[in-house]
Design a protein around this motif. Structure first.
Motif, PDB file in Angstrom:
ATOM      1  N   VAL A 214      -9.626  25.174  -3.847  1.00  0.00           N
ATOM      2  CA  VAL A 214      -8.986  25.597  -5.242  1.00  0.00           C
ATOM      3  C   VAL A 214      -7.366  24.886  -5.158  1.00  0.00           C
ATOM      4  O   VAL A 214      -6.737  25.178  -4.019  1.00  0.00           O
ATOM      5  CB  VAL A 214      -8.885  27.333  -5.217  1.00  0.00           C
ATOM      6  CG1 VAL A 214      -7.947  27.438  -6.626  1.00  0.00           C
ATOM      7  CG2 VAL A 214     -10.333  27.727  -5.141  1.00  0.00           C
ATOM      8  N   TYR A 215      -7.244  24.363  -6.036  1.00  0.00           N
ATOM      9  CA  TYR A 215      -6.027  23.402  -6.136  1.00  0.00           C
ATOM     10  C   TYR A 215      -4.866  24.302  -7.356  1.00  0.00           C
ATOM     11  O   TYR A 215      -5.336  24.432  -8.251  1.00  0.00           O
ATOM     12  CB  TYR A 215      -6.254  22.235  -6.782  1.00  0.00           C
ATOM     13  CG  TYR A 215      -6.732  21.388  -5.540  1.00  0.00           C
ATOM     14  CD1 TYR A 215      -8.261  21.235  -5.769  1.00  0.00           C
ATOM     15  CD2 TYR A 215      -6.255  20.628  -4.808  1.00  0.00           C
ATOM     16  CE1 TYR A 215      -9.050  20.647  -4.765  1.00  0.00           C
ATOM     17  CE2 TYR A 215      -6.936  19.534  -3.936  1.00  0.00           C
ATOM     18  CZ  TYR A 215      -8.254  19.724  -3.785  1.00  0.00           C
ATOM     19  OH  TYR A 215      -8.792  19.122  -2.847  1.00  0.00           O
ATOM     20  N   PHE A 216      -3.799  24.420  -6.627  1.00  0.00           N
ATOM     21  CA  PHE A 216      -2.753  25.416  -7.646  1.00  0.00           C
ATOM     22  C   PHE A 216      -1.478  24.103  -7.777  1.00  0.00           C
ATOM     23  O   PHE A 216      -1.303  23.416  -6.688  1.00  0.00           O
ATOM     24  CB  PHE A 216      -2.278  26.464  -6.853  1.00  0.00           C
ATOM     25  CG  PHE A 216      -3.322  27.584  -6.655  1.00  0.00           C
ATOM     26  CD1 PHE A 216      -4.020  27.754  -6.030  1.00  0.00           C
ATOM     27  CD2 PHE A 216      -3.167  28.479  -8.211  1.00  0.00           C
ATOM     28  CE1 PHE A 216      -4.836  28.912  -5.970  1.00  0.00           C
ATOM     29  CE2 PHE A 216      -4.405  29.308  -8.118  1.00  0.00           C
ATOM     30  CZ  PHE A 216      -4.863  29.778  -7.177  1.00  0.00           C
ATOM     31  N   CYS A 217      -1.094  24.175  -8.964  1.00  0.00           N
ATOM     32  CA  CYS A 217       0.116  23.567  -9.354  1.00  0.00           C
ATOM     33  C   CYS A 217       1.362  24.672  -9.209  1.00  0.00           C
ATOM     34  O   CYS A 217       1.328  25.788  -9.725  1.00  0.00           O
ATOM     35  CB  CYS A 217      -0.030  23.024 -10.443  1.00  0.00           C
ATOM     36  SG  CYS A 217       1.549  22.276 -11.304  1.00  0.00           S
ATOM     37  N   ALA A 218       2.626  24.459  -8.976  1.00  0.00           N
ATOM     38  CA  ALA A 218       3.495  25.342  -8.946  1.00  0.00           C
ATOM     39  C   ALA A 218       4.760  24.536  -9.691  1.00  0.00           C
ATOM     40  O   ALA A 218       4.921  23.086  -9.465  1.00  0.00           O
ATOM     41  CB  ALA A 218       3.999  25.719  -7.741  1.00  0.00           C
ATOM     42  N   ILE A 219       5.734  25.336 -10.260  1.00  0.00           N
ATOM     43  CA  ILE A 219       6.865  24.577 -10.679  1.00  0.00           C
ATOM     44  C   ILE A 219       8.114  25.571 -10.172  1.00  0.00           C
ATOM     45  O   ILE A 219       8.070  26.606  -9.858  1.00  0.00           O
ATOM     46  CB  ILE A 219       7.103  24.447 -12.122  1.00  0.00           C
ATOM     47  CG1 ILE A 219       6.980  25.785 -12.954  1.00  0.00           C
ATOM     48  CG2 ILE A 219       5.795  23.477 -12.657  1.00  0.00           C
ATOM     49  CD1 ILE A 219       7.295  25.947 -14.332  1.00  0.00           C
ATOM     50  N   SER A 220       9.345  24.648 -10.039  1.00  0.00           N
ATOM     51  CA  SER A 220      10.450  25.482  -9.612  1.00  0.00           C
ATOM     52  C   SER A 220      11.663  24.800 -10.355  1.00  0.00           C
ATOM     53  O   SER A 220      11.702  23.594 -10.519  1.00  0.00           O
ATOM     54  CB  SER A 220      10.727  25.463  -8.100  1.00  0.00           C
ATOM     55  OG  SER A 220      11.875  26.064  -7.632  1.00  0.00           O
ATOM     56  N   ASP A 221      12.556  25.531 -10.875  1.00  0.00           N
ATOM     57  CA  ASP A 221      13.730  25.271 -11.564  1.00  0.00           C
ATOM     58  C   ASP A 221      14.696  24.411 -10.375  1.00  0.00           C
ATOM     59  O   ASP A 221      14.787  24.697  -9.269  1.00  0.00           O
ATOM     60  CB  ASP A 221      14.323  26.349 -12.208  1.00  0.00           C
ATOM     61  CG  ASP A 221      15.158  25.733 -13.388  1.00  0.00           C
ATOM     62  OD1 ASP A 221      15.894  26.648 -13.938  1.00  0.00           O
ATOM     63  OD2 ASP A 221      15.296  24.529 -13.504  1.00  0.00           O
ATOM     64  N   ASP A 222      15.741  23.821 -10.982  1.00  0.00           N
ATOM     65  CA  ASP A 222      16.750  23.343 -10.427  1.00  0.00           C
ATOM     66  C   ASP A 222      17.986  24.361 -10.122  1.00  0.00           C
ATOM     67  O   ASP A 222      18.261  25.051 -11.258  1.00  0.00           O
ATOM     68  CB  ASP A 222      17.551  22.010 -11.133  1.00  0.00           C
ATOM     69  CG  ASP A 222      18.375  21.298 -10.189  1.00  0.00           C
ATOM     70  OD1 ASP A 222      18.333  20.120 -10.496  1.00  0.00           O
ATOM     71  OD2 ASP A 222      19.258  21.971  -9.784  1.00  0.00           O
ATOM     72  N   GLY A 223      18.365  24.499  -8.787  1.00  0.00           N
ATOM     73  CA  GLY A 223      19.233  25.608  -8.544  1.00  0.00           C
ATOM     74  C   GLY A 223      20.648  25.377  -8.969  1.00  0.00           C
ATOM     75  O   GLY A 223      21.477  26.161  -8.800  1.00  0.00           O
TER      76      GLY A 223
END
Lengths: 118, 111
Positions: free
Chosen positions: A88-97
């Motif tokens: 199972v493949y998951f994509c994730a995102i994160s904002d610039d701090g």
């Protein structure tokens, strides 16, 4: 909920065929990640991106390549799929701090893609 | 190589019981996150701890970061069936934009 979609959601393919998974975000976040999840291993990082055309390898990158030609899309390609890539493949995102440019500690995950390689 | 080990791997308890899940490493992390994952969905962030010795509470869930920032625990008081799920800890890899995840604790709370 963060605007992250993954396509396809399910795919069955045969050994040796190329496969591309797509992650699309509407949040304009800088950082994007691809993980795979297997029983007993938790989530393992495949590749990640820290900007358009800027990518780097994770701990299990062999057999995978990625591309990010625009902020909202992060593509994961299996050039020649093998049965060991069934996962199972998951994509994730994160904002610039902000000032540091580092990602914040919060990752938002997509719904996942279940890939079966026969 | 940094590793995060979680224990126990599986936990099945009755509604109303208390439980603690542990996340341990030999490495120091500047921050550590706890996620919960429901079947068929991606993980969802519960909390981030950043200071050694820090304790955070989220309703019946209490999270603690070890003084040396190498370990963390999640304590659930009076567990409910809605707490059922996979609990994952994650820590940042020093000097990179990467995070590593623990192997997870699968919790089942029986009514």
């Amino acid at each position: 909920d963060a605007g992250i979609t993954q396509s396809p959601r399910h795919k069955v393919t045969e050994t040796g065929t190329p496969v591309t998974l797509r992650c699309h975000q509407t949040e304009n976040h800088r950082y994007m990640y691809w993980y795979r999840q297997d029983p007993g291993h938790g989530l393992r990082l495949i590749h990640y991106s820290y900007g358009v055309k800027d990518t780097d390898k994770g701990e299990v990158s062999d057999g995978y390549s990625v591309s990010r030609s625009k902020t909202e899309d992060f593509l994961l390609t299996l050039e020649s799929a093998t049965s060991s890539q069934t996962s199972v493949y998951f994509c994730a995102i994160s904002d610039d701090g902000g000032l540091t440019g580092s990602p914040t500690d919060t990752q938002y995950f997509g719904p996942g893609t279940r890939l079966t390689v026969l | 190589t940094q590793l995060l080990e979680q224990s126990p791997q599986f936990l099945s308890i009755q509604e109303g019981e208390n439980l603690t899940v542990y996340c341990n490493s030999s490495s120091v992390f500047s921050s550590l996150q706890w996620y919960r994952q429901e079947p068929g969905e991606g993980p969802v962030l519960l909390v981030t701890v950043v200071t050694g010795g820090e304790v955070k509470k989220l309703k019946r869930l209490t999270f603690q970061f070890g003084d040396a920032r190498k370990d963390s625990s999640l304590h659930i008081t009076a567990a409910q069936p809605g707490d059922t799920g996979l609990y994952l800890c994650a820590g940042d890899v020093a000097g990179t934009y990467k995070y590593i995840f623990g192997t997870g604790t699968r919790l089942k709370v029986l009514a």
